[in-house]
Write a protein that holds these residues in place. Structure first.
Motif, PDB file in Angstrom:
ATOM      1  N   UNK A   1      47.696  37.064  31.252  1.00  0.00           N
ATOM      2  CA  UNK A   1      48.061  37.858  30.072  1.00  0.00           C
ATOM      3  C   UNK A   1      47.245  39.141  29.988  1.00  0.00           C
ATOM      4  N   UNK A   2      45.923  39.040  30.088  1.00  0.00           N
ATOM      5  CA  UNK A   2      45.086  40.244  30.002  1.00  0.00           C
ATOM      6  C   UNK A   2      45.449  41.281  31.075  1.00  0.00           C
ATOM      7  N   UNK A   3      45.575  40.879  32.341  1.00  0.00           N
ATOM      8  CA  UNK A   3      45.998  41.879  33.351  1.00  0.00           C
ATOM      9  C   UNK A   3      47.419  42.403  33.117  1.00  0.00           C
ATOM     10  N   UNK A   4      48.317  41.546  32.598  1.00  0.00           N
ATOM     11  CA  UNK A   4      49.680  41.990  32.307  1.00  0.00           C
ATOM     12  C   UNK A   4      49.660  43.067  31.234  1.00  0.00           C
ATOM     13  N   UNK A   5      48.880  42.844  30.197  1.00  0.00           N
ATOM     14  CA  UNK A   5      48.722  43.858  29.159  1.00  0.00           C
ATOM     15  C   UNK A   5      48.112  45.119  29.766  1.00  0.00           C
ATOM     16  N   UNK A   6      47.158  44.933  30.681  1.00  0.00           N
ATOM     17  CA  UNK A   6      46.533  46.068  31.348  1.00  0.00           C
ATOM     18  C   UNK A   6      47.513  46.894  32.153  1.00  0.00           C
ATOM     19  N   UNK A   7      48.491  46.246  32.744  1.00  0.00           N
ATOM     20  CA  UNK A   7      49.513  46.972  33.509  1.00  0.00           C
ATOM     21  C   UNK A   7      50.266  47.926  32.589  1.00  0.00           C
ATOM     22  N   UNK A   8      50.630  47.446  31.408  1.00  0.00           N
ATOM     23  CA  UNK A   8      51.440  48.254  30.498  1.00  0.00           C
ATOM     24  C   UNK A   8      50.635  49.242  29.665  1.00  0.00           C
ATOM     25  N   UNK A   9      49.327  49.011  29.537  1.00  0.00           N
ATOM     26  CA  UNK A   9      48.498  49.937  28.759  1.00  0.00           C
ATOM     27  C   UNK A   9      47.752  50.921  29.642  1.00  0.00           C
TER      28      UNK A   9
ATOM     29  N   UNK B   1      45.293  50.185  31.710  1.00  0.00           N
ATOM     30  CA  UNK B   1      43.887  49.823  31.903  1.00  0.00           C
ATOM     31  C   UNK B   1      43.579  49.782  33.396  1.00  0.00           C
ATOM     32  N   UNK B   2      42.416  50.264  33.746  1.00  0.00           N
ATOM     33  CA  UNK B   2      41.995  50.274  35.140  1.00  0.00           C
ATOM     34  C   UNK B   2      41.669  48.854  35.575  1.00  0.00           C
ATOM     35  N   UNK B   3      42.348  48.376  36.593  1.00  0.00           N
ATOM     36  CA  UNK B   3      42.103  47.034  37.104  1.00  0.00           C
ATOM     37  C   UNK B   3      42.371  47.026  38.600  1.00  0.00           C
ATOM     38  N   UNK B   4      41.770  46.080  39.297  1.00  0.00           N
ATOM     39  CA  UNK B   4      41.980  46.019  40.755  1.00  0.00           C
ATOM     40  C   UNK B   4      43.449  45.781  41.103  1.00  0.00           C
ATOM     41  N   UNK B   5      43.854  46.351  42.228  1.00  0.00           N
ATOM     42  CA  UNK B   5      45.226  46.169  42.687  1.00  0.00           C
ATOM     43  C   UNK B   5      45.568  44.716  42.963  1.00  0.00           C
ATOM     44  N   UNK B   6      44.591  43.936  43.412  1.00  0.00           N
ATOM     45  CA  UNK B   6      44.834  42.514  43.680  1.00  0.00           C
ATOM     46  C   UNK B   6      45.161  41.773  42.396  1.00  0.00           C
ATOM     47  N   UNK B   7      44.527  42.171  41.291  1.00  0.00           N
ATOM     48  CA  UNK B   7      44.811  41.533  40.007  1.00  0.00           C
ATOM     49  C   UNK B   7      46.244  41.826  39.592  1.00  0.00           C
ATOM     50  N   UNK B   8      46.662  43.063  39.719  1.00  0.00           N
ATOM     51  CA  UNK B   8      48.035  43.446  39.397  1.00  0.00           C
ATOM     52  C   UNK B   8      49.013  42.716  40.306  1.00  0.00           C
ATOM     53  N   UNK B   9      48.695  42.635  41.578  1.00  0.00           N
ATOM     54  CA  UNK B   9      49.559  41.934  42.527  1.00  0.00           C
ATOM     55  C   UNK B   9      49.670  40.453  42.184  1.00  0.00           C
ATOM     56  N   UNK B  10      48.593  39.848  41.744  1.00  0.00           N
ATOM     57  CA  UNK B  10      48.625  38.431  41.345  1.00  0.00           C
ATOM     58  C   UNK B  10      49.535  38.225  40.137  1.00  0.00           C
ATOM     59  N   UNK B  11      49.489  39.142  39.186  1.00  0.00           N
ATOM     60  CA  UNK B  11      50.359  39.042  38.009  1.00  0.00           C
ATOM     61  C   UNK B  11      51.818  39.169  38.427  1.00  0.00           C
TER      62      UNK B  11
END
Length: 192
Positions: free
Chosen positions: A130-138, A140-150
């Motif tokens: 949920x937190x990384x998913x929200x980060x994708x749409x807002x 937020x700077x996050x690692x590409x692997x986290x986005x890929x996992x989501x």
């Protein structure tokens, strides 16, 4: 459900399952290549492969999924079995991800399991999805692997839903002979 709608659903399921396979293949092979480029591939397989199984498990599972898709395409695997195996693979990815981030504590073995910092499945889903998913749409700077996992988890759940739906609505599943000999005997008895 009419054949046109089922065909579209099959096509969508193929795309989603294919995307899941590609994500796992790319991540698995990239990790194996990273070990190989550092001259550590043999060491990885002899000392770390069981403690950190993601690279080889991702690679093998992706190849198995792609092999299953080809087997269906060439008529060597029936739709019923393909849907069941595909759903089992997607469920294994989701349950394995939950276990990896909860009871396994990001690894296999006593040391990693003792360091588990999550307080249950809801905490895992919240902090790793949920937190990384929200980060994708807002943004937020996050690692590409986290986005890929989501993205991967989302695709796996969608694929599981599509394969489960196809299992019940695809007329090709009903026309196949059941693999269970007891079920076949029941059908023969009903015909008499």
């Amino acid at each position: 459900m009419d054949e046109t709608a089922v065909r579209k659903l099959r096509f969508l399921a193929l795309q989603v399952v294919g995307a899941v396979a590609v994500v796992h293949l790319v991540v698995g092979v990239a990790e194996l290549l990273r070990f190989a480029s550092g001259g550590l591939l043999v060491e990885y397989f002899t000392t770390q492969a069981l403690a950190q199984p993601e690279p080889w498990l991702f690679t093998l599972s992706a190849l198995a999924i792609l092999g299953g898709v080809l087997a269906v395409g060439f008529g060597h695997l029936g739709y019923r079995r393909a849907y069941l195996l595909g759903a089992a693979a997607m469920a294994t990815f989701v349950v394995g991800w939950l276990a990896w981030h909860s009871v396994l504590g990001h690894g296999v073995g006593e040391a990693t399991a003792a360091d588990a910092s999550h307080r249950g499945l809801l905490d895992v889903v919240g902090s790793h999805y949920v937190d990384p998913l929200v980060g994708i749409f807002t943004g937020a700077d996050q690692p590409g692997r986290t986005t890929l996992a989501v993205v991967s988890k989302t695709l796996e759940v969608v694929a599981l839903a599509l394969l489960g739906t196809l299992l019940f609505v695809d007329p090709r599943v009903e026309s196949e002979e059941p693999d269970n000999p007891v079920a076949a005997m029941g059908e023969e008895a009903a015909e008499e």
